[in-house]
Design a protein around this motif. Sequence first.
Motif, PDB file in Angstrom:
ATOM      1  N   ALA A 131       0.844  -1.199   0.000  1.00  0.00           N
ATOM      2  CA  ALA A 131       0.000   0.000   0.000  1.00  0.00           C
ATOM      3  C   ALA A 131       0.878   1.247   0.000  1.00  0.00           C
ATOM      4  O   ALA A 131       1.895   1.307   0.698  1.00  0.00           O
ATOM      5  CB  ALA A 131      -0.923  -0.004   1.206  1.00  0.00           C
ATOM      6  N   GLY A 132       0.482   2.214  -0.828  1.00  0.00           N
ATOM      7  CA  GLY A 132       1.265   3.428  -0.990  1.00  0.00           C
ATOM      8  C   GLY A 132       2.257   3.375  -2.129  1.00  0.00           C
ATOM      9  O   GLY A 132       2.830   4.403  -2.504  1.00  0.00           O
ATOM     10  N   GLY A 133       2.456   2.203  -2.666  1.00  0.00           N
ATOM     11  CA  GLY A 133       3.403   2.020  -3.754  1.00  0.00           C
ATOM     12  C   GLY A 133       2.808   2.353  -5.109  1.00  0.00           C
ATOM     13  O   GLY A 133       1.670   2.822  -5.215  1.00  0.00           O
ATOM     14  N   SER A 134       3.608   2.084  -6.148  1.00  0.00           N
ATOM     15  CA  SER A 134       3.215   2.429  -7.516  1.00  0.00           C
ATOM     16  C   SER A 134       3.458   1.259  -8.452  1.00  0.00           C
ATOM     17  O   SER A 134       4.345   0.427  -8.217  1.00  0.00           O
ATOM     18  CB  SER A 134       4.025   3.632  -8.017  1.00  0.00           C
ATOM     19  N   LEU A 135       2.672   1.226  -9.508  1.00  0.00           N
ATOM     20  CA  LEU A 135       2.857   0.294 -10.607  1.00  0.00           C
ATOM     21  C   LEU A 135       2.503   1.012 -11.898  1.00  0.00           C
ATOM     22  O   LEU A 135       1.677   1.934 -11.900  1.00  0.00           O
ATOM     23  CB  LEU A 135       1.973  -0.942 -10.471  1.00  0.00           C
ATOM     24  N   ARG A 136       3.100   0.555 -12.995  1.00  0.00           N
ATOM     25  CA  ARG A 136       2.760   1.087 -14.304  1.00  0.00           C
ATOM     26  C   ARG A 136       2.357  -0.064 -15.206  1.00  0.00           C
ATOM     27  O   ARG A 136       3.168  -0.954 -15.479  1.00  0.00           O
ATOM     28  CB  ARG A 136       3.954   1.828 -14.911  1.00  0.00           C
ATOM     29  N   LEU A 137       1.115  -0.022 -15.646  1.00  0.00           N
ATOM     30  CA  LEU A 137       0.613  -1.032 -16.568  1.00  0.00           C
ATOM     31  C   LEU A 137       0.803  -0.551 -17.999  1.00  0.00           C
ATOM     32  O   LEU A 137       0.678   0.642 -18.284  1.00  0.00           O
ATOM     33  CB  LEU A 137      -0.859  -1.315 -16.316  1.00  0.00           C
TER      34      LEU A 137
ATOM     35  N   VAL B 208      -3.156  -7.182 -10.375  1.00  0.00           N
ATOM     36  CA  VAL B 208      -2.545  -6.201  -9.476  1.00  0.00           C
ATOM     37  C   VAL B 208      -2.994  -6.531  -8.059  1.00  0.00           C
ATOM     38  O   VAL B 208      -4.195  -6.615  -7.790  1.00  0.00           O
ATOM     39  CB  VAL B 208      -2.966  -4.765  -9.839  1.00  0.00           C
ATOM     40  N   THR B 209      -2.026  -6.742  -7.181  1.00  0.00           N
ATOM     41  CA  THR B 209      -2.334  -7.058  -5.793  1.00  0.00           C
ATOM     42  C   THR B 209      -1.633  -6.052  -4.899  1.00  0.00           C
ATOM     43  O   THR B 209      -0.404  -5.879  -4.997  1.00  0.00           O
ATOM     44  CB  THR B 209      -1.880  -8.484  -5.431  1.00  0.00           C
ATOM     45  N   VAL B 210      -2.401  -5.389  -4.046  1.00  0.00           N
ATOM     46  CA  VAL B 210      -1.865  -4.375  -3.138  1.00  0.00           C
ATOM     47  C   VAL B 210      -2.025  -4.897  -1.712  1.00  0.00           C
ATOM     48  O   VAL B 210      -3.149  -5.114  -1.245  1.00  0.00           O
ATOM     49  CB  VAL B 210      -2.581  -3.032  -3.299  1.00  0.00           C
TER      50      VAL B 210
ATOM     51  N   MET C  34      -0.115   4.039 -11.849  1.00  0.00           N
ATOM     52  CA  MET C  34      -0.921   3.928 -10.637  1.00  0.00           C
ATOM     53  C   MET C  34      -0.048   4.257  -9.433  1.00  0.00           C
ATOM     54  O   MET C  34       0.927   3.548  -9.147  1.00  0.00           O
ATOM     55  CB  MET C  34      -1.497   2.509 -10.510  1.00  0.00           C
ATOM     56  N   ASN C  35      -0.387   5.338  -8.765  1.00  0.00           N
ATOM     57  CA  ASN C  35       0.352   5.776  -7.573  1.00  0.00           C
ATOM     58  C   ASN C  35      -0.539   5.692  -6.348  1.00  0.00           C
ATOM     59  O   ASN C  35      -1.762   5.589  -6.462  1.00  0.00           O
ATOM     60  CB  ASN C  35       0.846   7.206  -7.765  1.00  0.00           C
ATOM     61  N   SER C  36       0.095   5.756  -5.190  1.00  0.00           N
ATOM     62  CA  SER C  36      -0.647   5.727  -3.917  1.00  0.00           C
ATOM     63  C   SER C  36      -1.647   4.581  -3.885  1.00  0.00           C
ATOM     64  O   SER C  36      -2.815   4.757  -3.521  1.00  0.00           O
ATOM     65  CB  SER C  36      -1.371   7.061  -3.699  1.00  0.00           C
ATOM     66  N   LEU C  37      -1.190   3.415  -4.263  1.00  0.00           N
ATOM     67  CA  LEU C  37      -2.089   2.259  -4.365  1.00  0.00           C
ATOM     68  C   LEU C  37      -2.646   1.861  -3.008  1.00  0.00           C
ATOM     69  O   LEU C  37      -1.970   1.980  -1.967  1.00  0.00           O
ATOM     70  CB  LEU C  37      -1.356   1.095  -5.011  1.00  0.00           C
ATOM     71  N   LYS C  38      -3.875   1.376  -3.050  1.00  0.00           N
ATOM     72  CA  LYS C  38      -4.595   0.962  -1.851  1.00  0.00           C
ATOM     73  C   LYS C  38      -4.974  -0.516  -1.985  1.00  0.00           C
ATOM     74  O   LYS C  38      -5.114  -1.017  -3.114  1.00  0.00           O
ATOM     75  CB  LYS C  38      -5.869   1.795  -1.688  1.00  0.00           C
ATOM     76  N   PRO C  39      -5.193  -1.196  -0.882  1.00  0.00           N
ATOM     77  CA  PRO C  39      -5.617  -2.599  -0.974  1.00  0.00           C
ATOM     78  C   PRO C  39      -6.873  -2.773  -1.826  1.00  0.00           C
ATOM     79  O   PRO C  39      -7.013  -3.790  -2.520  1.00  0.00           O
ATOM     80  CB  PRO C  39      -5.858  -2.977   0.484  1.00  0.00           C
ATOM     81  N   GLU C  40      -7.761  -1.795  -1.801  1.00  0.00           N
ATOM     82  CA  GLU C  40      -8.987  -1.891  -2.596  1.00  0.00           C
ATOM     83  C   GLU C  40      -8.748  -1.746  -4.089  1.00  0.00           C
ATOM     84  O   GLU C  40      -9.683  -1.916  -4.883  1.00  0.00           O
ATOM     85  CB  GLU C  40     -10.028  -0.872  -2.120  1.00  0.00           C
ATOM     86  N   ASP C  41      -7.536  -1.427  -4.492  1.00  0.00           N
ATOM     87  CA  ASP C  41      -7.198  -1.412  -5.922  1.00  0.00           C
ATOM     88  C   ASP C  41      -6.850  -2.812  -6.433  1.00  0.00           C
ATOM     89  O   ASP C  41      -6.644  -2.999  -7.639  1.00  0.00           O
ATOM     90  CB  ASP C  41      -6.003  -0.488  -6.179  1.00  0.00           C
ATOM     91  N   THR C  42      -6.786  -3.771  -5.542  1.00  0.00           N
ATOM     92  CA  THR C  42      -6.481  -5.143  -5.936  1.00  0.00           C
ATOM     93  C   THR C  42      -7.548  -5.673  -6.890  1.00  0.00           C
ATOM     94  O   THR C  42      -8.737  -5.641  -6.578  1.00  0.00           O
ATOM     95  CB  THR C  42      -6.383  -6.049  -4.702  1.00  0.00           C
ATOM     96  N   ALA C  43      -7.104  -6.131  -8.055  1.00  0.00           N
ATOM     97  CA  ALA C  43      -8.037  -6.607  -9.085  1.00  0.00           C
ATOM     98  C   ALA C  43      -7.237  -7.107 -10.283  1.00  0.00           C
ATOM     99  O   ALA C  43      -6.013  -6.894 -10.362  1.00  0.00           O
ATOM    100  CB  ALA C  43      -8.958  -5.475  -9.535  1.00  0.00           C
TER     101      ALA C  43
END
Length: 116
Positions: free
Chosen positions: A14-20, A112-114, A83-92
């Motif tokens: 959580a709080g991290g970033s990914l780029r798709l 994507v798993t946060v 995707m910045n400031s990722l949250k657990p609810e962004d998991t999908a």
Amino acid sequence: QVQLVESGGGLVQAGGSLRLSCAASGRTFSSYVMGWFRQAPGKEREFVAGISWSAGNTRYAESVKGRFTISRDNGKNTVFLQMNSLKPEDTAVYYCYADEGGNRYWGQGTQVTVSS
């Protein structure tokens, strides 16, 4: 026929970033309206972000505004989702789509798993 291949998913805290990334086939890529949906376990697929063919217009789901940025490189036939400031609810599972000639095409999805 349009083929889409996503990449860039993974596990992040959580709080991290990914780029798709989503690489598209087709000679008229620059004319496609493209974007991203996501689907969490037990939930319906939901819109995340979209971008016009010229990249002049973008739109986002309220839940990701200010955190996610969609962009495209027509020279590389690729659309991106930062995707910045990722949250657990962004998991999908995140799916890329392209609208062309009245049809909607989908990629195979990338997970994507946060973690909290």
